[in-house]
Design a protein around this motif. Structure first.
Motif, PDB file in Angstrom:
ATOM      1  N   ASN A  11       0.800  -1.227   0.000  1.00 57.68           N
ATOM      2  CA  ASN A  11       0.000   0.000   0.000  1.00 57.68           C
ATOM      3  C   ASN A  11       0.834   1.278   0.000  1.00 57.68           C
ATOM      4  O   ASN A  11       0.262   2.377  -0.014  1.00 57.68           O
ATOM      5  CB  ASN A  11      -0.917   0.015   1.235  1.00 57.68           C
ATOM      6  CG  ASN A  11      -1.892  -1.146   1.242  1.00 57.68           C
ATOM      7  OD1 ASN A  11      -2.250  -1.666   0.195  1.00 57.68           O
ATOM      8  ND2 ASN A  11      -2.328  -1.545   2.424  1.00 57.68           N
ATOM      9  N   GLN A  63       0.164   4.536  -1.936  1.00 60.14           N
ATOM     10  CA  GLN A  63      -1.033   5.314  -1.659  1.00 60.14           C
ATOM     11  C   GLN A  63      -0.715   6.430  -0.658  1.00 60.14           C
ATOM     12  O   GLN A  63       0.205   6.324   0.156  1.00 60.14           O
ATOM     13  CB  GLN A  63      -2.120   4.405  -1.085  1.00 60.14           C
ATOM     14  CG  GLN A  63      -2.474   3.216  -1.957  1.00 60.14           C
ATOM     15  CD  GLN A  63      -3.390   2.242  -1.255  1.00 60.14           C
ATOM     16  OE1 GLN A  63      -3.939   2.533  -0.203  1.00 60.14           O
ATOM     17  NE2 GLN A  63      -3.552   1.062  -1.836  1.00 60.14           N
ATOM     18  N   TYR A 107      -1.139   5.722   3.642  1.00 65.10           N
ATOM     19  CA  TYR A 107      -1.502   4.306   3.555  1.00 65.10           C
ATOM     20  C   TYR A 107      -1.457   3.627   4.927  1.00 65.10           C
ATOM     21  O   TYR A 107      -0.838   4.112   5.879  1.00 65.10           O
ATOM     22  CB  TYR A 107      -0.574   3.581   2.578  1.00 65.10           C
ATOM     23  CG  TYR A 107       0.887   3.558   2.989  1.00 65.10           C
ATOM     24  CD1 TYR A 107       1.403   2.494   3.714  1.00 65.10           C
ATOM     25  CD2 TYR A 107       1.754   4.586   2.620  1.00 65.10           C
ATOM     26  CE1 TYR A 107       2.736   2.463   4.081  1.00 65.10           C
ATOM     27  CE2 TYR A 107       3.083   4.572   2.987  1.00 65.10           C
ATOM     28  CZ  TYR A 107       3.581   3.504   3.716  1.00 65.10           C
ATOM     29  OH  TYR A 107       4.898   3.479   4.083  1.00 65.10           O
ATOM     30  N   SER A 148      -6.286  -3.502   0.510  1.00 67.41           N
ATOM     31  CA  SER A 148      -7.145  -2.593  -0.259  1.00 67.41           C
ATOM     32  C   SER A 148      -8.424  -3.280  -0.719  1.00 67.41           C
ATOM     33  O   SER A 148      -9.373  -2.613  -1.137  1.00 67.41           O
ATOM     34  CB  SER A 148      -6.379  -2.047  -1.470  1.00 67.41           C
ATOM     35  OG  SER A 148      -5.929  -3.109  -2.295  1.00 67.41           O
TER      36      SER A 148
END
Length: 405
Positions: free
Chosen positions: A314, A317, A320, A325
């Motif tokens: 992650n 992102q 995160y 996800s």
């Protein structure tokens, strides 16, 4: 806006931009007592005494495994309910944020059951998930301002995450069916389904069911929309701690009487797997069910996650966390169909009133966000290990709730 949350073993409150975290007084006292007892037994680990006690097999210090399984704000914004487990002890306590001298109040505790997710409404009525063996759990309703409770579900299933319907006439919860082999040994859980329990008749109806996905943590708003977390029903996340426990031959423990206490520690999950007691299949704990990750693993929503692996997945992102996800916060309309996918990587969420409007608060393990549908999310808090958020969303009192008593 105000809501409660967990961060490791701490209980916190977010109030209009200000964050306050408090230690669990019970967990702190337990650790202090364990340390004092260990110091009194230090002589057993030294010199010839240690040799007599199996060459130091007895360490003298009790391993303290603690977890906060659920949090819920009450109508009194200075009172927070939290469910916890410390080794073989579990309970629900009330934390008083405005009273340093009397910081906590006892509601219920037990050495025979684990109190997991907890919820309450504006009238002070309370629900919880209660687990008394390794694989099953029941939904319990509590007598107002009392620790007395009655279980209102049964069967070979793991029932958890109860919440009141806004009209107070029913309770929503999710349930994993238990799969067993021909010898009645636990094998696996079926995908979780969402149910509605009518408090007047105790009839149960299925609200959401899917062979491929698990739906957990149901919360209904005043318009009849249902919010919940959808996650893959058979996601590979490192194995199930319950299976790890139950697949260890029990006969070994029975055969080696001299080592029974050590094996009990293993079979309660203290050293073999992540988890507090062997009977508790936590729906929201971490390494110690809800503590810091142990060796990069955490038990979250009935899945054993590899925290380090998920963080790497992650990391591209923004803000995160370590929740996969594939775990989506979704809204299901009054027609029973998914109407919107609101957020990804969600460990827990709650509905909060903000200036009279409905706001969703959720956590991805490392951060807590607020979001309104159709708008960009807003980061509220950075945390170390947050798996639980809770509010007190308006729900009418039910006259049926206490007919059980």
């Amino acid at each position: 806006m105000i809501f409660a949350f967990s961060d490791g073993e701490k209980v916190g409150v977010y109030r209009d931009g200000k964050v306050e975290k408090r230690d669990s007084a019970y967990i702190v006292r337990y650790r202090e007592t364990a340390l004092r007892d260990a110091k009194r037994r230090e002589w057993k680990t030294q010199g010839h005494t240690a040799q007599l006690l199996s060459e130091g097999l007895y360490t003298g210090e009790e391993e303290v495994v603690a977890a906060v399984h659920g949090v819920s704000l009450t109508a009194d914004e200075n009172r927070v309910l939290y469910a916890f487990t410390v080794n073989e002890s579990s309970g629900i306590y009330c934390k008083y944020l405005d009273d340093e001298a009397n910081s906590e109040g006892h509601i219920v505790s037990s050495n025979e059951a684990d109190f997991m997710s907890v919820a309450c409404n504006e009238q002070g009525e309370m629900l919880a998930s209660v687990q008394t063996d390794a694989v099953t759990a029941r939904i319990a309703v509590f007598q107002k301002e009392s620790g007395d409770y009655k279980c209102v579900t049964d069967g070979d299933s793991l029932d958890e995450n109860p919440s009141f319907s806004p009209d107070g006439k029913s309770v929503l919860f999710n349930s994993y069916g238990v799969g067993r082999d021909a010898n009645n040994n636990f094998v696996a859980y079926m995908p979780s389904e969402i149910y509605r329990l009518n408090l007047a008749t105790l009839d149960v109806e299925t609200v959401v069911s899917d062979e491929k996905n698990s739906y957990i943590k149901p919360v209904e708003d005043e318009e009849g929309n249902l919010y919940c977390i959808r996650k893959p029903g058979k996601e590979k996340t490192g194995g199930n701690p319950v299976v790890e426990i139950l697949l260890i031959p029990v006969r070994i423990v029975q055969a080696i009487a001299g080592f029974i206490s050590a094996f009990v520690m293993c079979f309660t999950g203290k050293n073999l797997v992540s988890g507090g007691s062997g009977r508790a299949v936590d729906s929201g704990g971490g390494a110690a069910k809800n503590g810091r990750p142990n060796a990069g693993k955490a038990f979250v929503n009935n899945n054993l996650l590899n925290v380090d692996k998920e963080l790497k997945k992650n990391k591209k992102q923004e803000d995160y966390g370590f929740i996969p996800s594939s775990w989506k916060l979704v809204r299901i309309g009054t027609d029973g169909k998914e109407a919107a996918e609101i957020a990804s990587g969600v460990a827990d969420f709650c509905l909060v009133r903000e200036n009279g409007a409905k706001t969703i608060v959720y956590t991805n393990g490392r951060h807590i966000f607020s979001i309104r549908e159709g708008e960009k999310r807003k980061k509220l808090i950075d945390t170390d290990f947050c798996l639980k958020v809770g509010s007190v969303f308006p729900a009418a009192s039910s006259d049926q709730l206490y007919d059980f008593f």
